[in-house]
Motif scaffolding. Structure first.
Motif, mmCIF file in Angstrom:
data_model
loop_
_atom_site.group_PDB
_atom_site.id
_atom_site.type_symbol
_atom_site.label_atom_id
_atom_site.label_comp_id
_atom_site.label_asym_id
_atom_site.label_seq_id
_atom_site.Cartn_x
_atom_site.Cartn_y
_atom_site.Cartn_z
ATOM 1 N N ASP A 1 -8.073 -2.305 -7.232
ATOM 2 C CA ASP A 1 -7.504 -1.516 -8.321
ATOM 3 C C ASP A 1 -6.823 -2.418 -9.347
ATOM 4 O OD1 ASP A 1 -8.321 0.750 -6.983
ATOM 5 O OD2 ASP A 1 -6.343 1.223 -6.175
ATOM 6 N N GLU A 2 -6.779 -1.939 -10.574
ATOM 7 C CA GLU A 2 -6.044 -2.622 -11.640
ATOM 8 C C GLU A 2 -4.550 -2.359 -11.405
ATOM 9 O OE1 GLU A 2 -5.472 -4.962 -14.903
ATOM 10 O OE2 GLU A 2 -7.429 -4.483 -14.033
ATOM 11 N N VAL A 3 -3.772 -3.421 -11.291
ATOM 12 C CA VAL A 3 -2.350 -3.298 -10.970
ATOM 13 C C VAL A 3 -1.525 -3.418 -12.251
ATOM 14 C CG1 VAL A 3 -0.432 -4.286 -9.671
ATOM 15 C CG2 VAL A 3 -2.735 -4.274 -8.679
ATOM 16 N N SER A 4 -0.595 -2.484 -12.410
ATOM 17 C CA SER A 4 0.311 -2.538 -13.553
ATOM 18 C C SER A 4 1.712 -2.173 -13.090
ATOM 19 C CB SER A 4 -0.150 -1.576 -14.656
ATOM 20 O OG SER A 4 -0.128 -0.246 -14.174
ATOM 21 N N SER A 5 2.688 -2.496 -13.894
ATOM 22 C CA SER A 5 4.073 -2.209 -13.544
ATOM 23 C C SER A 5 4.345 -0.705 -13.645
ATOM 24 C CB SER A 5 5.021 -2.952 -14.484
ATOM 25 O OG SER A 5 6.344 -2.591 -14.188
ATOM 26 N N PRO A 6 4.995 -0.145 -12.620
ATOM 27 C CA PRO A 6 5.335 1.284 -12.677
ATOM 28 C C PRO A 6 6.693 1.551 -13.319
ATOM 29 C CG PRO A 6 5.766 0.434 -10.494
ATOM 30 C CD PRO A 6 5.212 -0.719 -11.307
ATOM 31 N N THR A 7 7.065 0.756 -14.305
ATOM 32 C CA THR A 7 8.382 0.886 -14.931
ATOM 33 C C THR A 7 8.642 2.311 -15.418
ATOM 34 O OG1 THR A 7 8.360 -1.423 -15.595
ATOM 35 C CG2 THR A 7 9.885 0.027 -16.763
ATOM 36 N N PHE A 8 7.668 2.932 -16.039
ATOM 37 C CA PHE A 8 7.887 4.276 -16.587
ATOM 38 C C PHE A 8 7.412 5.379 -15.666
ATOM 39 C CE2 PHE A 8 7.951 1.396 -20.173
ATOM 40 C CZ PHE A 8 9.211 1.698 -20.681
ATOM 41 N N SER A 9 6.409 5.093 -14.833
ATOM 42 C CA SER A 9 5.922 6.111 -13.904
ATOM 43 C C SER A 9 6.716 6.114 -12.603
ATOM 44 C CB SER A 9 4.443 5.867 -13.601
ATOM 45 O OG SER A 9 4.264 4.597 -12.998
ATOM 46 N N ILE A 10 7.543 5.115 -12.366
ATOM 47 C CA ILE A 10 8.361 4.907 -11.177
ATOM 48 C C ILE A 10 7.523 4.437 -9.980
ATOM 49 C CG2 ILE A 10 10.075 5.859 -9.560
ATOM 50 C CD1 ILE A 10 11.079 5.780 -12.461
ATOM 51 N N VAL A 11 6.368 5.058 -9.741
ATOM 52 C CA VAL A 11 5.534 4.647 -8.603
ATOM 53 C C VAL A 11 4.063 4.638 -9.014
ATOM 54 C CG1 VAL A 11 5.395 7.001 -7.647
ATOM 55 C CG2 VAL A 11 4.986 5.044 -6.166
ATOM 56 N N ASN A 12 3.355 3.597 -8.593
ATOM 57 C CA ASN A 12 1.898 3.522 -8.746
ATOM 58 C C ASN A 12 1.289 3.461 -7.356
ATOM 59 O OD1 ASN A 12 2.091 3.438 -11.524
ATOM 60 N ND2 ASN A 12 1.755 1.247 -11.688
ATOM 61 N N GLU A 13 0.118 4.052 -7.227
ATOM 62 C CA GLU A 13 -0.591 4.081 -5.946
ATOM 63 C C GLU A 13 -1.873 3.263 -6.057
ATOM 64 O OE1 GLU A 13 -3.023 7.383 -3.360
ATOM 65 O OE2 GLU A 13 -1.165 8.025 -4.311
ATOM 66 N N TYR A 14 -2.127 2.447 -5.041
ATOM 67 C CA TYR A 14 -3.337 1.625 -4.988
ATOM 68 C C TYR A 14 -4.052 1.877 -3.675
ATOM 69 C CZ TYR A 14 -0.836 -0.505 -8.801
ATOM 70 O OH TYR A 14 -0.148 -0.689 -9.971
ATOM 71 N N GLU A 15 -5.367 1.870 -3.743
ATOM 72 C CA GLU A 15 -6.186 2.168 -2.574
ATOM 73 C C GLU A 15 -6.633 0.895 -1.867
ATOM 74 O OE1 GLU A 15 -6.984 5.244 -1.404
ATOM 75 O OE2 GLU A 15 -5.806 6.180 -2.996
ATOM 76 N N LEU A 16 -6.613 0.952 -0.550
ATOM 77 C CA LEU A 16 -7.229 -0.049 0.303
ATOM 78 C C LEU A 16 -8.325 0.659 1.090
ATOM 79 C CD1 LEU A 16 -4.014 -1.810 1.679
ATOM 80 C CD2 LEU A 16 -5.513 -2.604 -0.148
ATOM 81 N N LYS A 17 -9.095 -0.094 1.828
ATOM 82 C CA LYS A 17 -10.194 0.520 2.576
ATOM 83 C C LYS A 17 -9.698 1.657 3.478
ATOM 84 C CE LYS A 17 -14.035 -0.434 5.619
ATOM 85 N NZ LYS A 17 -14.580 -1.302 6.627
ATOM 86 N N ASP A 18 -8.715 1.390 4.307
ATOM 87 C CA ASP A 18 -8.191 2.404 5.228
ATOM 88 C C ASP A 18 -6.678 2.551 5.108
ATOM 89 O OD1 ASP A 18 -10.707 2.969 6.457
ATOM 90 O OD2 ASP A 18 -10.536 1.072 7.551
ATOM 91 N N ASP A 19 -6.144 2.309 3.938
ATOM 92 C CA ASP A 19 -4.696 2.288 3.769
ATOM 93 C C ASP A 19 -4.375 2.553 2.295
ATOM 94 O OD1 ASP A 19 -2.071 1.977 4.650
ATOM 95 O OD2 ASP A 19 -2.337 -0.097 5.302
ATOM 96 N N LYS A 20 -3.102 2.642 1.988
ATOM 97 C CA LYS A 20 -2.648 2.794 0.607
ATOM 98 C C LYS A 20 -1.454 1.882 0.383
ATOM 99 C CE LYS A 20 -3.932 7.597 -0.047
ATOM 100 N NZ LYS A 20 -3.486 8.937 -0.399
#
Length: 134
Positions: free
Chosen positions: A51-70
């Protein structure tokens, strides 16, 4: 564990950190501009997310996917009290069993699980960093 590094060594540093973690909850400490988000980007990549990673400064939290995890990446800089964290469901994230990477965690210190890893980053001369993993 202490690691002195420069930005060109981030991928290696991320691998070293992952090998030495005791938990999936990581608390990031450091001054503004110390490189917390930059290190988190390297860690998310090292854990296997595409996933494209960005700072969650304004959203507070970002979620990223792994094969069997988050991975949940928090930036709590704008949160002033724990009640605000309750309002977006912080306890659900912390109890999920998934990765929780938390910048500026002091505001929720009373909500944290009993076990977590702490990473502190300090800027040194020549733009090098000192990372301390506890």
């Amino acid at each position: 564990m202490e690691i002195n590094y420069n930005l060109e060594q981030l991928d290696e540093v991320a691998q070293q950190i992952i090998k030495n973690l005791k938990t999936k909850t990581l608390l990031f400490h450091g001054d503004m501009g110390a490189g917390k988000t930059t290190l988190i980007k390297a860690l998310i990549k090292a854990l296997g997310s595409h996933d494209e990673v960005s700072s969650p400064t304004f959203s507070i939290v970002n979620e990223y996917e792994l094969k069997d995890d988050k991975i949940y990446h928090f930036d709590l800089y704008r949160i002033k009290e724990a009640e605000e964290a309750y309002n977006f469901g912080i306890e659900d994230y912390l109890d999920s069993g998934y990765w929780n990477l938390i910048e500026w965690p002091d505001v929720i210190k009373d909500l944290l699980p009993n076990e977590f890893d702490t990473l502190s980053i300090d800027i040194k001369e020549d733009n090098n960093r000192l990372l301390i993993l506890k």
